[in-house]
Design a protein around this motif. Structure first.
Motif, PDB file in Angstrom:
ATOM      1  N   LEU A  61       0.814  -1.223   0.068  1.00  0.00           N
ATOM      2  CA  LEU A  61       0.065   0.090  -0.041  1.00  0.00           C
ATOM      3  C   LEU A  61       0.929   1.318   0.070  1.00  0.00           C
ATOM      4  O   LEU A  61       0.382   2.359  -0.451  1.00  0.00           O
ATOM      5  CB  LEU A  61      -0.870   0.041   1.068  1.00  0.00           C
ATOM      6  CG  LEU A  61      -1.932  -1.317   1.198  1.00  0.00           C
ATOM      7  CD1 LEU A  61      -2.779  -0.935   2.503  1.00  0.00           C
ATOM      8  CD2 LEU A  61      -2.884  -1.031   0.036  1.00  0.00           C
ATOM      9  N   GLU A  62       2.084   1.069   0.237  1.00  0.00           N
ATOM     10  CA  GLU A  62       3.041   2.314   0.239  1.00  0.00           C
ATOM     11  C   GLU A  62       3.707   2.416  -0.893  1.00  0.00           C
ATOM     12  O   GLU A  62       4.531   3.446  -1.113  1.00  0.00           O
ATOM     13  CB  GLU A  62       4.233   2.124   1.296  1.00  0.00           C
ATOM     14  CG  GLU A  62       3.651   1.770   2.618  1.00  0.00           C
ATOM     15  CD  GLU A  62       3.357   0.346   3.123  1.00  0.00           C
ATOM     16  OE1 GLU A  62       2.698   0.075   4.280  1.00  0.00           O
ATOM     17  OE2 GLU A  62       3.586  -0.488   2.248  1.00  0.00           O
ATOM     18  N   GLU A  63       3.542   1.392  -1.875  1.00  0.00           N
ATOM     19  CA  GLU A  63       4.136   1.586  -3.116  1.00  0.00           C
ATOM     20  C   GLU A  63       3.635   2.443  -4.303  1.00  0.00           C
ATOM     21  O   GLU A  63       2.456   2.211  -4.623  1.00  0.00           O
ATOM     22  CB  GLU A  63       4.379   0.083  -3.812  1.00  0.00           C
ATOM     23  CG  GLU A  63       4.901  -0.127  -5.186  1.00  0.00           C
ATOM     24  CD  GLU A  63       6.241   0.597  -5.247  1.00  0.00           C
ATOM     25  OE1 GLU A  63       6.332   1.584  -5.880  1.00  0.00           O
ATOM     26  OE2 GLU A  63       7.368   0.004  -4.656  1.00  0.00           O
ATOM     27  N   PRO A  64       4.455   3.707  -4.439  1.00  0.00           N
ATOM     28  CA  PRO A  64       3.738   4.591  -5.586  1.00  0.00           C
ATOM     29  C   PRO A  64       3.345   4.078  -6.756  1.00  0.00           C
ATOM     30  O   PRO A  64       2.573   4.633  -7.583  1.00  0.00           O
ATOM     31  CB  PRO A  64       4.610   5.814  -5.342  1.00  0.00           C
ATOM     32  CG  PRO A  64       6.089   5.181  -5.024  1.00  0.00           C
ATOM     33  CD  PRO A  64       5.651   3.913  -4.033  1.00  0.00           C
ATOM     34  N   PHE A  65       4.300   3.001  -7.221  1.00  0.00           N
ATOM     35  CA  PHE A  65       4.305   2.595  -8.695  1.00  0.00           C
ATOM     36  C   PHE A  65       2.835   1.880  -8.731  1.00  0.00           C
ATOM     37  O   PHE A  65       2.371   1.894  -9.839  1.00  0.00           O
ATOM     38  CB  PHE A  65       5.420   1.966  -8.964  1.00  0.00           C
ATOM     39  CG  PHE A  65       6.558   2.705  -9.524  1.00  0.00           C
ATOM     40  CD1 PHE A  65       6.563   3.400 -10.561  1.00  0.00           C
ATOM     41  CD2 PHE A  65       7.530   2.876  -8.762  1.00  0.00           C
ATOM     42  CE1 PHE A  65       7.589   4.262 -11.054  1.00  0.00           C
ATOM     43  CE2 PHE A  65       8.638   3.811  -9.047  1.00  0.00           C
ATOM     44  CZ  PHE A  65       8.672   4.310  -9.957  1.00  0.00           C
ATOM     45  N   LEU A  66       2.347   1.352  -7.755  1.00  0.00           N
ATOM     46  CA  LEU A  66       0.988   0.747  -7.779  1.00  0.00           C
ATOM     47  C   LEU A  66      -0.068   1.465  -8.106  1.00  0.00           C
ATOM     48  O   LEU A  66      -0.995   1.232  -8.837  1.00  0.00           O
ATOM     49  CB  LEU A  66       0.869  -0.047  -6.493  1.00  0.00           C
ATOM     50  CG  LEU A  66      -0.443  -0.815  -6.058  1.00  0.00           C
ATOM     51  CD1 LEU A  66      -0.819  -1.964  -7.164  1.00  0.00           C
ATOM     52  CD2 LEU A  66      -0.798  -1.151  -4.718  1.00  0.00           C
ATOM     53  N   TYR A  67       0.087   2.528  -7.512  1.00  0.00           N
ATOM     54  CA  TYR A  67      -1.021   3.697  -7.721  1.00  0.00           C
ATOM     55  C   TYR A  67      -1.044   4.116  -9.160  1.00  0.00           C
ATOM     56  O   TYR A  67      -2.067   4.530 -10.017  1.00  0.00           O
ATOM     57  CB  TYR A  67      -1.334   4.730  -6.803  1.00  0.00           C
ATOM     58  CG  TYR A  67      -1.245   4.100  -5.285  1.00  0.00           C
ATOM     59  CD1 TYR A  67      -2.602   3.937  -5.110  1.00  0.00           C
ATOM     60  CD2 TYR A  67      -0.317   3.795  -4.454  1.00  0.00           C
ATOM     61  CE1 TYR A  67      -2.965   3.362  -3.741  1.00  0.00           C
ATOM     62  CE2 TYR A  67      -0.536   3.312  -3.303  1.00  0.00           C
ATOM     63  CZ  TYR A  67      -1.896   3.070  -2.951  1.00  0.00           C
ATOM     64  OH  TYR A  67      -2.185   2.488  -1.716  1.00  0.00           O
ATOM     65  N   LEU A  68       0.326   4.423  -9.610  1.00  0.00           N
ATOM     66  CA  LEU A  68       0.531   4.896 -11.039  1.00  0.00           C
ATOM     67  C   LEU A  68      -0.197   3.748 -12.198  1.00  0.00           C
ATOM     68  O   LEU A  68      -0.712   4.298 -13.094  1.00  0.00           O
ATOM     69  CB  LEU A  68       2.318   5.124 -11.221  1.00  0.00           C
ATOM     70  CG  LEU A  68       2.523   5.320 -12.693  1.00  0.00           C
ATOM     71  CD1 LEU A  68       1.729   6.611 -13.231  1.00  0.00           C
ATOM     72  CD2 LEU A  68       3.909   5.323 -13.035  1.00  0.00           C
ATOM     73  N   ILE A  69       0.063   2.451 -11.914  1.00  0.00           N
ATOM     74  CA  ILE A  69      -0.236   1.572 -12.618  1.00  0.00           C
ATOM     75  C   ILE A  69      -1.963   1.278 -12.666  1.00  0.00           C
ATOM     76  O   ILE A  69      -2.496   1.209 -13.785  1.00  0.00           O
ATOM     77  CB  ILE A  69       0.442  -0.042 -12.490  1.00  0.00           C
ATOM     78  CG1 ILE A  69       2.015   0.152 -12.618  1.00  0.00           C
ATOM     79  CG2 ILE A  69      -0.357  -0.826 -13.089  1.00  0.00           C
ATOM     80  CD1 ILE A  69       2.592  -0.825 -12.219  1.00  0.00           C
ATOM     81  N   LEU A  70      -2.293   1.633 -11.418  1.00  0.00           N
ATOM     82  CA  LEU A  70      -3.961   1.743 -11.312  1.00  0.00           C
ATOM     83  C   LEU A  70      -4.554   2.769 -12.177  1.00  0.00           C
ATOM     84  O   LEU A  70      -5.528   2.755 -12.658  1.00  0.00           O
ATOM     85  CB  LEU A  70      -4.209   1.926  -9.905  1.00  0.00           C
ATOM     86  CG  LEU A  70      -3.898   0.632  -8.983  1.00  0.00           C
ATOM     87  CD1 LEU A  70      -4.268   0.940  -7.498  1.00  0.00           C
ATOM     88  CD2 LEU A  70      -4.952  -0.592  -9.420  1.00  0.00           C
ATOM     89  N   ALA A  71      -4.049   3.967 -12.086  1.00  0.00           N
ATOM     90  CA  ALA A  71      -4.161   5.120 -12.899  1.00  0.00           C
ATOM     91  C   ALA A  71      -4.250   4.744 -14.472  1.00  0.00           C
ATOM     92  O   ALA A  71      -4.939   5.165 -15.101  1.00  0.00           O
ATOM     93  CB  ALA A  71      -3.458   6.238 -12.710  1.00  0.00           C
ATOM     94  N   ILE A  72      -3.190   4.054 -14.692  1.00  0.00           N
ATOM     95  CA  ILE A  72      -3.263   3.473 -16.294  1.00  0.00           C
ATOM     96  C   ILE A  72      -4.507   2.837 -16.715  1.00  0.00           C
ATOM     97  O   ILE A  72      -4.916   2.770 -17.570  1.00  0.00           O
ATOM     98  CB  ILE A  72      -1.734   2.955 -16.687  1.00  0.00           C
ATOM     99  CG1 ILE A  72      -0.762   4.108 -16.538  1.00  0.00           C
ATOM    100  CG2 ILE A  72      -1.925   2.295 -17.964  1.00  0.00           C
ATOM    101  CD1 ILE A  72       0.837   3.350 -16.452  1.00  0.00           C
ATOM    102  N   VAL A  73      -4.645   1.758 -15.694  1.00  0.00           N
ATOM    103  CA  VAL A  73      -5.617   0.762 -15.772  1.00  0.00           C
ATOM    104  C   VAL A  73      -6.970   1.446 -16.050  1.00  0.00           C
ATOM    105  O   VAL A  73      -7.632   1.180 -16.891  1.00  0.00           O
ATOM    106  CB  VAL A  73      -5.663  -0.253 -14.766  1.00  0.00           C
ATOM    107  CG1 VAL A  73      -6.958  -1.074 -14.891  1.00  0.00           C
ATOM    108  CG2 VAL A  73      -4.570  -1.007 -14.621  1.00  0.00           C
TER     109      VAL A  73
END
Length: 470
Positions: A417-429
């Motif tokens: 949940l602290e990984e910023p790239f996770l949220y970046l990829i979610l935004a792309i999805v």
């Protein structure tokens, strides 16, 4: 202080460049390029602290997170006459909001109070909501791809230089016991985080080469990046990163829109090459060879961190429904569960994301995580189904593979949940769900590469691909 000045200068230069070019969409590539620069925020830990106002200031020393804030501000200003546009019609919006609420509410019974990880999560979630408004067509997706490949190339060169030449070894804790080996971390605070970024970037590069064929992006950027990153991920000495790279790359090849027999050939060649590299590595010996051998140790792979899992399990057994509170694992471990720590233990921060969620948020938190994962699967399938071109389908496939890799590696290195790239990829999805992949022109490729969907017959070169369920 010179290093701090350089980081701040780069940060301001990126943002000023966006302003001068008057293209807010460039903020998303700035996020990709800036997030790996964890140097200044890590070095300022003793000065500014982990949480509170100082922690927020320290967080903003990362150019990527500063670009995230700028993205939120720009999107809110652009949508000031239509606030509804800030809430995308996506399958992940509701579970992501529920997850944020559970994390925030969990602070109420946490002894640690409002930690920096909890404070920054609303920014990440807001970014997922607003970033798709700046990712609208094929060109926007290509800018993001280029940013990933460029960042991975630069980081790889720095990582190799750290190990081979011995320059920029800025974290003494990464020096091995032989006093000359260095687990390369480039600009990341941890070599495992560098390996995680390289793993998802290498999978992206491989997918681009397979699906789009030879063109300037693949010949001059993706292929060289793959070569240099292969060496760089080795010198990180990250066992979870190595496995994550194999997992993400395998998933991209399996799910990519290419012929089935091509997938089989590529998989066979890849495993054959991997076997050859392992033989050479074992013949050479050394630290990396020993770390590879340890991959077969099963549960012992977590090494001295096995006691961290035990401590988190004990916390959950005593607080099964709601856990010990958001961000409260480490504090609770060293106060109430000190008896679970061996005398030689030096690490008290959880390295297993599932145990972290279970201990801090209990059954409620794990249930919300499960719902969130299920809806992400639905979003990825929807993004693939709506895509009419191979490029956008590849992006949907890569997003799924990248998130699986992040989830996998977080079970041994933490930072989910602290990984910023996770949220970046979610935004792309989300942007793909909203149709970003259907806008723009898909490049003409050879008939060999033109297919309707994984496992289906190839389409004739003179017919457009139609939406298909993966």
């Amino acid at each position: 202080m010179i290093e701090f000045g350089v980081i701040v200068f780069v940060q301001l230069a990126l943002l000023v460049g966006v302003v001068i070019l008057r293209e807010p969409k460039l903020l998303i590539p700035c996020v990709v390029l800036g997030l790996p620069f964890e140097y200044a925020s890590t070095q300022a830990l003793d000065t500014l602290g982990e949480s509170g106002t100082g922690g927020i200031i320290r967080t903003l020393l990362n150019p990527g997170k500063a670009a995230m804030i700028a993205t939120i501000v720009v999107a809110v200003v652009r949508a000031r006459h239509n606030p509804r546009a800030l809430f995308p019609d996506s399958a992940i919006v509701l579970p992501l909001t529920a997850l944020l609420l559970v994390v925030v509410i969990g602070v109420a019974w946490s002894d640690s109070g409002l930690t920096n990880a909890v404070m920054i999560m609303p920014m990440y979630v807001a970014f997922v909501f607003v970033a798709p408004s700046l990712i609208e067509d094929r060109q926007d997706l290509e800018r993001i791809v280029v940013a990933f490949l460029v960042a991975a190339s630069v980081l790889s060169v720095v990582a190799i230089a750290q190990r081979v030449i011995g320059v920029f070894q800025w974290r003494a804790i990464l020096i091995q016991s032989d006093d000359y080996s260095y687990r390369s971390n480039a600009f990341f605070a941890d070599p495992n985080n560098l390996a995680r970024f390289l793993a998802i970037s290498m999978a992206l590069a491989a997918g681009m080469i397979l699906v789009t064929g030879p063109r300037r992006l693949t010949v001059h950027l993706a292929a060289p990046m793959l070569a240099v990153s292969t060496l760089a991920i080795v010198v990180t000495a990250s066992r979870s990163g190595w496995l994550g790279m194999l997992l993400a790359s395998f998933l991209v090849v399996v799910m990519a829109p290419i012929r089935p027999y091509t997938k089989l050939r590529l998989t066979s060649v890849a495993f054959g090459g991997l076997g050859f590299v392992l033989i050479l590595l074992f013949m050479q010996g050394g630290t990396n060879a020993e770390r590879v051998k340890s991959l077969g140790a099963g549960v012992e792979l977590v090494g001295q961190r096995e006691f961290l899992i035990k401590g988190g399990w004990e916390m959950w057994k005593d607080n099964p429904l709601f856990g010990v509170g958001s961000g409260n694992y480490q504090h609770t471990l060293v106060t109430s569960y000190l008896w679970t720590l061996p005398w030689w233990a030096q690490t008290t921060l959880s390295h297993t994301s599932l145990i972290s969620v279970l201990a801090e948020l209990g059954i409620v938190g794990v249930s919300i995580i499960g719902l969130f994962v299920a809806r992400v699967v639905v979003a990825c399938k929807s993004a693939y189904r709506l895509s009419t071109g191979r490029y956008s389908r590849l992006m949907a496939v890569w997003c799924a593979a990248a998130m699986i890799e992040i989830l996998f590696q977080s079970q041994s290195e933490g930072r989910l949940l602290e990984e910023p790239f996770l949220y970046l990829i979610l935004a792309i999805v989300v942007s793909l769900e909203l149709g970003a992949g259907t806008r723009g022109v898909d490049p003409v490729v050879e008939p060999e590469a033109a297919v309707a969907a994984p496992g289906e017959d190839a389409l004739p070169p003179n017919r457009a691909a139609s939406p298909a369920v993966p």
